[in-house]
Design an enzyme around this catalytic site. Sequence first.
Site: not given
Ligand code: DQA
Length: 146
Positions: A10-11, A18, A23, A74, A77, A80, A98, A100, A107, A111
């Site tokens: 997501p996102n 963003r 990021y 990835n 969120a 978590h 995995e 990120h 952070r 997280r």
């Molecule tokens: C993330 C880290 C996560 O905590 C966050 O919710 C994201 C992006 C990262 O790529 O740094 O959406 O996975």
Amino acid sequence: MLNILVLHGPNLNLLGKREPGVYGSTTLNEIDKLLGQEAQALQVKVSIQQSNHEGVLVDAIHAMLGQHQGLLINAGAYTHTSVAIRDAIAAVNLPAVEVHLSNIYRREEFRHHSFIAPVAIGQISGFGWESYRLGLRALVNYLNKN
Ligand code: DQA
């Protein structure tokens, strides 16, 4: 030829716009292009999907069976929060890495815990879009050796 599934949670579709301070300014499209180039260099195929929906990500992991040999994820969120994504990875029992963009341990405390980490062969966190490249390399190396 090895076929790797790349899942963005997501996102991550908003990358570039963003929170660029966290990021970076690279868009998801650009990351996907770079992954395509890296896959060519490693002589593997990658299928790439992004979803903002937990169940869609679970379905995509189930659909790996018979199609893909490894997962680069990835989960955003959901890393978590999602027991369902963790259980899906355990269920298909295929190697997962995995990744990120940000260093999740530098952070907020919420997280610091990943539900994915115990079912992954490893985790790469904190190198921006390079985390994906490093993760793909690590996964392909692992698959070529095992
Ligand atoms: C993330 C880290 C996560 O905590 C966050 O919710 C994201 C992006 C990262 O790529 O740094 O959406 O996975």
